[in-house]
Design a protein around this motif. Structure first.
Motif, mmCIF file in Angstrom:
data_model
loop_
_atom_site.group_PDB
_atom_site.id
_atom_site.type_symbol
_atom_site.label_atom_id
_atom_site.label_comp_id
_atom_site.label_asym_id
_atom_site.label_seq_id
_atom_site.Cartn_x
_atom_site.Cartn_y
_atom_site.Cartn_z
ATOM 1 N N PHE A 1 0.650 -1.162 -0.017
ATOM 2 C CA PHE A 1 -0.107 0.032 -0.008
ATOM 3 C C PHE A 1 0.838 1.226 0.123
ATOM 4 O O PHE A 1 0.600 2.147 -0.694
ATOM 5 C CB PHE A 1 -1.056 0.059 1.078
ATOM 6 C CG PHE A 1 -1.738 1.392 1.453
ATOM 7 C CD1 PHE A 1 -2.768 1.439 0.854
ATOM 8 C CD2 PHE A 1 -1.088 2.183 2.256
ATOM 9 C CE1 PHE A 1 -3.475 2.907 1.017
ATOM 10 C CE2 PHE A 1 -1.887 3.476 2.659
ATOM 11 C CZ PHE A 1 -3.145 3.664 1.819
ATOM 12 N N ILE A 2 1.975 1.340 0.838
ATOM 13 C CA ILE A 2 2.719 2.484 0.994
ATOM 14 C C ILE A 2 3.487 2.527 -0.351
ATOM 15 O O ILE A 2 3.670 3.757 -0.759
ATOM 16 C CB ILE A 2 3.651 2.241 2.002
ATOM 17 C CG1 ILE A 2 2.993 2.522 3.464
ATOM 18 C CG2 ILE A 2 4.862 3.524 2.253
ATOM 19 C CD1 ILE A 2 3.694 2.115 4.684
ATOM 20 N N LYS A 3 4.153 1.593 -0.841
ATOM 21 C CA LYS A 3 4.946 1.652 -2.207
ATOM 22 C C LYS A 3 3.876 2.335 -3.282
ATOM 23 O O LYS A 3 4.306 3.202 -4.037
ATOM 24 C CB LYS A 3 5.200 0.319 -2.512
ATOM 25 C CG LYS A 3 6.777 -0.003 -1.735
ATOM 26 C CD LYS A 3 7.120 -1.347 -2.406
ATOM 27 C CE LYS A 3 8.396 -1.709 -1.537
ATOM 28 N NZ LYS A 3 8.759 -3.256 -1.869
ATOM 29 N N SER A 4 2.891 1.946 -3.354
ATOM 30 C CA SER A 4 1.892 2.179 -4.402
ATOM 31 C C SER A 4 1.247 3.398 -4.250
ATOM 32 O O SER A 4 0.530 4.184 -5.337
ATOM 33 C CB SER A 4 0.860 1.220 -4.745
ATOM 34 O OG SER A 4 -0.195 1.052 -3.373
ATOM 35 N N SER A 5 1.545 4.142 -3.005
ATOM 36 C CA SER A 5 0.824 5.274 -2.790
ATOM 37 C C SER A 5 1.652 6.566 -3.233
ATOM 38 O O SER A 5 1.441 7.720 -3.086
ATOM 39 C CB SER A 5 0.494 5.384 -1.405
ATOM 40 O OG SER A 5 1.654 5.608 -0.319
ATOM 41 N N GLU A 6 2.846 6.177 -3.654
ATOM 42 C CA GLU A 6 3.618 7.041 -4.094
ATOM 43 C C GLU A 6 4.249 8.310 -2.983
ATOM 44 O O GLU A 6 3.706 9.343 -3.128
ATOM 45 C CB GLU A 6 3.256 7.704 -5.235
ATOM 46 C CG GLU A 6 2.749 6.979 -6.548
ATOM 47 C CD GLU A 6 2.314 7.594 -7.634
ATOM 48 O OE1 GLU A 6 2.848 8.139 -8.556
ATOM 49 O OE2 GLU A 6 1.196 7.890 -7.450
ATOM 50 N N PRO A 7 4.986 7.766 -2.089
ATOM 51 C CA PRO A 7 5.204 8.645 -0.795
ATOM 52 C C PRO A 7 6.116 9.890 -1.549
ATOM 53 O O PRO A 7 5.990 11.008 -0.381
ATOM 54 C CB PRO A 7 6.276 7.991 -0.085
ATOM 55 C CG PRO A 7 5.933 6.378 -0.499
ATOM 56 C CD PRO A 7 5.468 6.329 -1.916
ATOM 57 N N GLU A 8 6.580 10.082 -2.559
ATOM 58 C CA GLU A 8 7.228 10.982 -3.017
ATOM 59 C C GLU A 8 6.437 12.213 -3.281
ATOM 60 O O GLU A 8 6.746 13.383 -3.473
ATOM 61 C CB GLU A 8 8.192 10.990 -4.143
ATOM 62 C CG GLU A 8 7.295 10.522 -5.200
ATOM 63 C CD GLU A 8 7.022 9.057 -5.513
ATOM 64 O OE1 GLU A 8 6.665 8.547 -6.543
ATOM 65 O OE2 GLU A 8 7.476 8.118 -4.508
ATOM 66 N N ASN A 9 5.068 11.964 -3.378
ATOM 67 C CA ASN A 9 4.006 12.801 -3.569
ATOM 68 C C ASN A 9 3.263 13.226 -2.067
ATOM 69 O O ASN A 9 2.409 14.175 -2.310
ATOM 70 C CB ASN A 9 3.022 12.582 -4.434
ATOM 71 C CG ASN A 9 3.472 12.350 -6.116
ATOM 72 O OD1 ASN A 9 4.298 11.305 -6.251
ATOM 73 N ND2 ASN A 9 3.091 13.165 -6.706
ATOM 74 N N TRP A 10 3.601 12.759 -1.053
ATOM 75 C CA TRP A 10 2.913 12.885 0.205
ATOM 76 C C TRP A 10 3.712 13.225 1.219
ATOM 77 O O TRP A 10 3.775 14.182 2.310
ATOM 78 C CB TRP A 10 1.710 12.102 0.330
ATOM 79 C CG TRP A 10 1.864 10.827 0.522
ATOM 80 C CD1 TRP A 10 1.942 9.904 -0.506
ATOM 81 C CD2 TRP A 10 2.712 9.978 1.703
ATOM 82 N NE1 TRP A 10 2.326 8.561 -0.210
ATOM 83 C CE2 TRP A 10 2.698 8.536 1.025
ATOM 84 C CE3 TRP A 10 2.985 10.315 2.993
ATOM 85 C CZ2 TRP A 10 3.173 7.670 2.094
ATOM 86 C CZ3 TRP A 10 3.201 9.462 3.728
ATOM 87 C CH2 TRP A 10 3.420 8.002 3.379
ATOM 88 N N ALA A 11 5.009 12.706 1.195
ATOM 89 C CA ALA A 11 6.134 12.639 2.407
ATOM 90 C C ALA A 11 6.920 13.869 2.527
ATOM 91 O O ALA A 11 7.120 14.303 1.241
ATOM 92 C CB ALA A 11 6.826 11.600 2.512
ATOM 93 N N ASN A 12 6.659 14.778 3.494
ATOM 94 C CA ASN A 12 7.639 15.955 3.615
ATOM 95 C C ASN A 12 8.917 15.761 3.055
ATOM 96 O O ASN A 12 9.563 16.529 2.216
ATOM 97 C CB ASN A 12 7.565 16.455 4.930
ATOM 98 C CG ASN A 12 6.486 17.531 5.145
ATOM 99 O OD1 ASN A 12 6.067 18.249 4.129
ATOM 100 N ND2 ASN A 12 6.149 17.805 6.301
ATOM 101 N N CYS A 13 9.704 14.511 3.813
ATOM 102 C CA CYS A 13 11.055 14.500 3.388
ATOM 103 C C CYS A 13 11.403 14.156 2.043
ATOM 104 O O CYS A 13 12.753 14.237 1.551
ATOM 105 C CB CYS A 13 11.698 13.529 4.397
ATOM 106 S SG CYS A 13 11.003 11.746 4.402
#
Length: 329
Positions: free
Chosen positions: A174-186
């Motif tokens: 789930f986390i990988k497919s959610s594209e963290p680069e589009n929501w995680a601050n860092c």
């Protein structure tokens, strides 16, 4: 037979106000028209210099779908180009991750960062992952997910995500497919002043709620009058403002200044300092406008470590005044 399909509206004062006086943030969302007048209102709103709601454009369409979002983005691009905004990479877009926007934004606004709304992601996390672990404390793991999103450094982010995956292995995909680069601050590549939700658009939807019960022509005119009155009220409020900053950013700076009073500072050079806050040490570089805590980098507002009493001096004080005027734009 002739049939109404869609209508795009962006008032000249709204376009000019956005380009000249607002942060380069665009919040996109849709909301339903009420009662027998079916259809949707798609909106593009932003924040003014005082972090308040500002309308850029809106459209009346038959449904919130991929085609209508693409159409709105094309119209929005056109009005921005009329104001000579042709380099879109400095605009940051916010959305609830609607498929139409996921497709349209990279194609129409090439190079623009796209921020996914954290609230919608947490809702999906609850439905798709936490539901499969009924014995888990849902509020606790939702808060861990939010801490990961707000984490200023990659180490903090990895720590929170690792704890989630260890407890719930199904969360990894789930986390990988959610594209963290589009929501995680860092991990986010653009500039968004630590804003991580699409609340601005949700506020606009609530603000126009009475108008959404009206027929289309009356609804559009009612929204126009609301925008006109809001802009006039803001204009009158600005006439009595003193100083270089709007009240909200100024209060944030004052709060950080108050927090800084008990910090210990060691000077490395004219612009570089090491700040001690209990067991925490931060490196502050006033020349590069940065602090190792990364709060300044993320918020665009000098943090409490950058305004310690021990940094006083004519050069540093002048530099601080410069930050106050320009780093919030």
């Amino acid at each position: 037979m002739n049939k109404f399909r869609r209508l795009f509206i962006s008032l000249h004062a709204c376009i000019v106000g956005f380009v000249k006086g607002c942060r380069p943030l665009i919040f996109l969302d849709g909301t339903h028209i009420k009662k027998k007048f079916k259809g949707c209102i798609l909106s593009a709103v932003t924040k003014d210099a005082n972090d308040d709601l500002f309308t850029l454009a809106f459209a009346v369409v038959e449904a919130e779908n991929d085609a209508n979002w693409e159409w709105l983005c094309l119209k929005l691009r056109r009005v921005l180009e009329m104001q000579n905004c042709v380099a879109f990479s400095h605009f940051t877009f916010f959305s609830d991750r609607h498929s139409g926007l996921v497709k349209a934004i990279p194609g129409i606004f090439t190079g623009s960062p796209h921020s996914y709304c954290l609230r919608h992601l947490v809702d999906n996390f609850r439905r798709q992952i936490l539901k499969k672990y009924p014995l888990h404390n849902k509020k606790h793991w939702e808060s861990i997910f939010q801490k990961a999103a707000y984490a200023a450094t990659e180490n903090e982010f990895i720590g929170h995500i690792t704890s989630i995956i260890k407890s719930m292995p199904l969360a990894e995909e789930f986390i990988k497919s959610s594209e963290p680069e589009n929501w995680a601050n860092c991990l986010f590549s653009g500039k968004r002043w630590c804003i991580i939700n699409n609340n601005q658009a949700e506020c606009w939807n609530s603000w126009i709620k009475p108008a959404r019960f009206l027929p289309i022509v009356a609804m559009v005119d009612s929204i126009r009058v609301q925008i006109m009155n809001m802009m006039n009220n803001r204009r009158e409020s600005s006439l009595v403002m003193a100083g270089n900053l709007c009240p909200k950013p100024e209060n944030n700076l004052l709060r950080n200044y108050t927090k800084s009073r008990n910090l210990k500072v060691d000077r490395s050079s004219s612009w570089i300092f090491e700040v001690l806050d209990g067991d925490k040490r931060c490196a502050v570089d006033l020349e590069k406008w940065s602090c190792s805590c990364r709060t300044w980098n993320l918020n665009g507002i000098p943090c409490n470590y950058t305004k310690s009493q021990d940094m006083q001096g004519s050069n540093v004080t002048a530099r601080w005044g410069y930050f106050c005027r320009y780093s919030l734009s």
